[in-house]
Design a protein around this motif. Structure first.
Motif, short mmCIF file in Angstrom:
data_model
loop_
_atom_site.label_atom_id
_atom_site.label_comp_id
_atom_site.label_asym_id
_atom_site.label_seq_id
_atom_site.Cartn_x
_atom_site.Cartn_y
_atom_site.Cartn_z
N GLN A 33 0.82 -1.22 0.00
CA GLN A 33 0.00 0.00 0.00
C GLN A 33 0.85 1.27 0.00
OE1 GLN A 33 -0.29 2.18 2.98
NE2 GLN A 33 1.49 0.98 3.65
N SER A 34 2.18 1.12 -0.06
CA SER A 34 3.08 2.29 -0.05
C SER A 34 3.55 2.61 -1.47
CB SER A 34 4.31 1.98 0.82
OG SER A 34 5.21 1.13 0.13
N CYS A 36 9.92 2.79 2.99
CA CYS A 36 8.60 3.29 3.38
C CYS A 36 8.72 4.50 4.31
CB CYS A 36 7.79 2.20 4.07
SG CYS A 36 7.19 0.92 2.96
N ARG A 53 2.68 3.78 9.39
CA ARG A 53 1.55 3.95 10.30
C ARG A 53 0.24 3.47 9.64
NH1 ARG A 53 2.30 9.00 11.22
NH2 ARG A 53 3.59 8.92 13.08
N TYR A 54 0.04 3.86 8.40
CA TYR A 54 -1.19 3.48 7.69
C TYR A 54 -1.22 1.97 7.43
CZ TYR A 54 -4.83 3.25 4.14
OH TYR A 54 -5.97 2.93 3.45
N GLY A 55 -0.08 1.40 7.06
CA GLY A 55 -0.02 -0.03 6.79
C GLY A 55 -0.36 -0.86 8.01
N LYS A 104 -2.11 0.09 10.64
CA LYS A 104 -3.49 0.33 11.06
C LYS A 104 -4.48 -0.44 10.19
CE LYS A 104 -6.68 4.05 12.33
NZ LYS A 104 -6.86 5.51 12.46
N THR A 105 -4.15 -0.67 8.93
CA THR A 105 -5.09 -1.31 8.01
C THR A 105 -4.81 -2.80 7.83
OG1 THR A 105 -3.67 -0.62 6.13
CG2 THR A 105 -5.54 0.81 6.71
N GLY A 117 -3.95 -2.80 13.50
CA GLY A 117 -5.23 -3.13 12.88
C GLY A 117 -5.72 -4.51 13.27
N GLU A 168 4.50 7.81 7.59
CA GLU A 168 3.05 7.78 7.40
C GLU A 168 2.60 6.48 6.74
OE1 GLU A 168 -0.48 8.66 8.29
OE2 GLU A 168 1.15 10.01 8.87
N GLU A 169 3.42 5.97 5.80
CA GLU A 169 3.08 4.70 5.15
C GLU A 169 3.17 3.53 6.13
OE1 GLU A 169 4.45 5.75 0.55
OE2 GLU A 169 5.89 4.89 1.96
N TRP A 177 -1.11 2.21 15.44
CA TRP A 177 -2.30 1.42 15.83
C TRP A 177 -2.23 0.07 15.16
CZ3 TRP A 177 -6.73 3.28 18.66
CH2 TRP A 177 -6.58 4.60 19.11
#
Length: 460
Positions: A136-137, A299, A305-307, A309-310, A277, A302-303, A275
């Motif tokens: 997702q990055s 990465c 962190r987002y990865g 969390k999801t 996920g 932010e990538e 976080w």
């Protein structure tokens, strides 16, 4: 055989998780892909829908015509296939290029930059996490994983733009010695597969040799405190990690109301407020390793962190099937004592004041013989243990080795029982469970959908 010469690929033992991922890779490249497996499954049915030609009878006449040309057909087999398999003999005697799955993965680590995850336990989750973060990055990746990811419903990811390939490095049968990692995580080296290695020392030596295969300019990310001493080539960067110490680690861990948040400490750049996920305590440490490799691959904070969390988890890895006020039910592939221990600790941490029952099916006679005391110690962290018969997999019975070895060494005051696989569903129907976990790598997991339906029917 070079990749440009391959027009067809034939898989013997096509329905395995690792084999199916490679099959999908070659299908994506437009080749004829076919194979044999002993029994149909949900995975083989998916492969057939995607275009793979499969049959389930050991029969040379069932092999497609395109796969009978030795100059253009690559044959891939799993070590679980016996040497006297009729189709394997046909290909070997016919002068075909016949390779193990691990050898084919080795080729891919030479064609791409291999990001490999090795270890007795934790490698499927860690590699799946890393693959999701990268996918997702802006870096992207290809991936060959040892489990079906919840995010994608597959064990294989493809990118036309990325030179990275995430691979789960399997130590069974020394398969990971075929790889040439660009970077690798080593999560653990607790002795296992002693039916193959014979001794703990040989097992540790196998991991040490694996570290010599890292490519110059690459990196090793190794769990702090392992007994195995790495032997990396000159020019390979070495980092260590753990839950709360090391070059990479977690800090300020917060677990509350089913959620987990922590800060990622890194020599490159710290990332606050990560976080999970898939909020399971054991995934904090797995996440540290996954984020470390993804960060080294480029990465951004932010990538990362987002990865994280999801990320939604992997089938059969701390896999929640039911969560309501009355029941919690999950399935976990854990089949080594250290995996059982980590799973038991995580469940206990999440459900401190509830009764936790495990149905455990030991996997392999040799593993039970070698570690029955350790299995008992780990399972004794729970409130009740229901033991099934040993799943033999590739092994013949060993006199005196049964689940009773574990049963006799469980905590004396805990609830415990022994049942056959056929008795599992009637037992679940007759009982009311608070928190129930199914543990093991055998065929007990086939009953999980039915157990889920039984428990759902008991909802208030």
């Amino acid at each position: 055989m070079e990749l440009k010469d391959i027009k067809a690929v034939y898989f013997i033992g096509a329905g395995g998780i690792g084999m199916s991922a490679i099959a999908r890779y070659f299908m994506h490249r437009g080749m004829v892909v076919a194979g044999y497996d002993k029994t149909p499954s949900e995975l083989t049915r998916r492969l057939e829908k995607e275009g793979m030609l499969l049959h389930y009878e050991e029969n040379v006449s069932e092999i497609p015509h395109a796969c009978k040309k030795p100059e253009s057909c690559l044959v891939v087999y799993t070590p679980a296939v016996p040497a006297d398999h009729k189709e394997l003999i046909f290909f070997r005697e016919g002068g075909f290029e016949v390779q193990k799955r691990a050898q084919v993965l080795g080729i891919l680590t030479r064609m791409h930059k291999g990001l490999c995850v090795a270890g007795t336990h934790g490698k499927t989750t860690t590699s799946a996490m890393c693959a999701h973060i990268l996918h997702q990055s802006h870096v992207e990746c290809n991936a060959f994983l040892g489990g079906i990811t919840k995010n994608y419903g597959t064990n294989y990811l493809l990118s036309d733009n990325s030179d990275y390939v995430v691979i789960e490095a399997d130590e069974f049968d020394r398969s990971f010695h075929w790889l040439r990692p660009w970077m690798t995580v080593i999560t653990s080296t607790d002795p296992d597969h002693l039916d193959i290695y014979g001794t703990k020392e040989a097992y540790l030596e196998s991991f040490r040799h694996y570290t010599t295969l890292i490519q110059q300019g690459g990196a090793l990310i190794i769990h702090r405190g392992l007994e195995m001493q790495p032997d990396v080539p000159e020019g390979v960067r070495t980092y260590d990690y753990s839950l709360k110490e090391g070059d990479f680690h977690a800090a300020n861990i917060r677990i509350d109301n089913g959620e987990i948040v922590f800060d990622f400490v890194s020599p490159i750049e710290n990332v606050d407020n990560v976080w999970l996920g898939h909020p399971v305590p054991i995934n904090i440490e797995n996440g540290v390793a996954a984020m470390a490799m993804a960060q080294l691959a480029g990465c951004t904070a932010e990538e990362l962190r987002y990865g994280m969390k999801t990320y939604r988890g992997v089938d059969r890895r701390f896999d929640f099937k039911l969560k309501d006020q009355r029941h919690v039910f999950l399935s976990d592939y854990a089949h080594h004592p250290k995996e059982i221990l980590a799973s038991a600790r995580s469940i206990r941490q999440l459900y401190q004041h509830r009764k936790i029952t495990a149905i455990f099916q030991p996997h392999l006679y040799t593993r039970t013989r070698d570690f029955y005391r350790e299995f008992a110690d780990a399972l004794s962290l729970l409130d009740e243990v229901i033991l099934c018969d040993i799943y033999p997999a590739r092994e013949q019975p060993i006199p005196g080795v049964t689940s009773k070895l574990i049963y006799d060494n469980l905590r004396p005051d805990m609830e415990r029982s022994m049942i056959s696989l056929d008795e599992v569903l009637p037992l679940v129907k007759s009982r009311d469970f608070d928190v129930l976990v199914v543990l093991g790598a055998g065929d007990l997991d086939n009953l999980v959908p039915q157990i889920t339906k039984i428990l759902e029917a008991k909802k208030p």
